[in-house]
Scaffold this motif. Structure first.
Motif, mmCIF file in Angstrom:
data_model
loop_
_atom_site.group_PDB
_atom_site.id
_atom_site.type_symbol
_atom_site.label_atom_id
_atom_site.label_comp_id
_atom_site.label_asym_id
_atom_site.label_seq_id
_atom_site.Cartn_x
_atom_site.Cartn_y
_atom_site.Cartn_z
ATOM 1 N N GLU A 195 0.720 35.134 -2.309
ATOM 2 C CA GLU A 195 -0.664 35.094 -2.792
ATOM 3 C C GLU A 195 -0.740 34.184 -4.012
ATOM 4 O O GLU A 195 0.187 34.090 -4.784
ATOM 5 C CB GLU A 195 -1.134 36.509 -3.195
ATOM 6 N N SER A 218 0.116 44.754 -3.651
ATOM 7 C CA SER A 218 0.468 43.497 -4.299
ATOM 8 C C SER A 218 1.475 43.738 -5.406
ATOM 9 O O SER A 218 1.328 44.667 -6.190
ATOM 10 C CB SER A 218 -0.780 42.851 -4.891
ATOM 11 N N THR A 269 -4.645 40.071 -0.069
ATOM 12 C CA THR A 269 -3.809 41.274 0.080
ATOM 13 C C THR A 269 -4.149 42.000 1.379
ATOM 14 O O THR A 269 -3.246 42.468 2.088
ATOM 15 C CB THR A 269 -3.993 42.203 -1.132
ATOM 16 N N ASP A 271 3.106 37.526 -5.415
ATOM 17 C CA ASP A 271 1.763 37.316 -5.955
ATOM 18 C C ASP A 271 1.930 36.564 -7.273
ATOM 19 O O ASP A 271 2.494 37.093 -8.235
ATOM 20 C CB ASP A 271 1.057 38.660 -6.173
HETATM 21 MG MG MG Z 1 -4.444 40.326 -3.834
#
Ligand code: MG
Ligand code: ATP
Length: 161
Positions: free
Chosen positions: A114, A60, A42, A86
């Motif tokens: 992510e 995030s 992040t 994410d």
């Molecule tokens: Mg993160």
């Protein structure tokens, strides 16, 4: 495929790497972030966002799949959106049903993901950044997967050096 290893002894180093990644990003690029909890995915995304001139604070996406950032400083040379995913809370099997390909086809913006190790399917061309714990510090390995990301990686390497 080409790989580049980077030591990230401080938060500032992670920020500088993100700045280099963002500075040479183009619409349609995909950045896949891999690495354990707390390795700096992040943090890196926030630095990328700053270098794109994005004004909003990047957090995030926790309860949504994707956060879309479209507002830029008017003097920023980059004016394309950032799509920040994410996948932490997803099972690999679920990632197939998300329609992610819509984001990385059409050259609309930069896609950052992510927990990209959860993906079953990948963009045709993408830059992979794997982050590691190294005591209190971090390390990163950047790997290009395709012609475009190879060119991107070369620019990042010269920015970093
Ligand atoms: Mg993160
Ligand atoms: N190079 C670095 N050296 C030391 N600390 C760092 C470095 N990069 C990031 N950090 C710190 O690591 C912590 C976790 O960072 P971050 O939230 O970005 O990790 P993450 O990979 O996104 O974690 P998660 O898997 O939970 O999403 C933060 O406190 C951040 O400041």
């Amino acid at each position: 495929m080409e790989a580049f290893d980077v030591d990230l002894p401080t938060l500032q180093a992670t920020n500088r790497l993100g700045e280099c990644i963002g500075r040479f990003a183009l619409p349609g690029d995909a950045l896949l972030l891999i690495g354990e909890l707390g390795t700096g995915k992040t943090t890196l995304t926030q630095a990328v966002a700053r270098s794109l001139g994005i004004l909003d604070k990047v957090v995030s996406p926790t309860f949504t799949l994707v956060n879309e950032y479209r507002e830029h400083a008017s003097d920023s040379p980059k004016q394309f959106p950032l799509f920040h995913f994410d996948l932490y809370r997803l099972e690999s099997a679920q990632t197939d049903e998300l329609g992610l390909w819509e984001y990385w086809e059409g050259n609309r913006g930069l896609v950052v993901i992510e927990w990209a190790e959860r993906l079953l399917d990948h963009p045709d061309d993408f830059l992979e950044v794997e982050l590691f714990h190294a005591g209190e510090e971090r390390r990163a390995r950047l790997i290009s997967h395709g012609e475009r990301s190879f060119a991107w990686l070369k620019e990042i390497v010269s920015c970093w050096s």
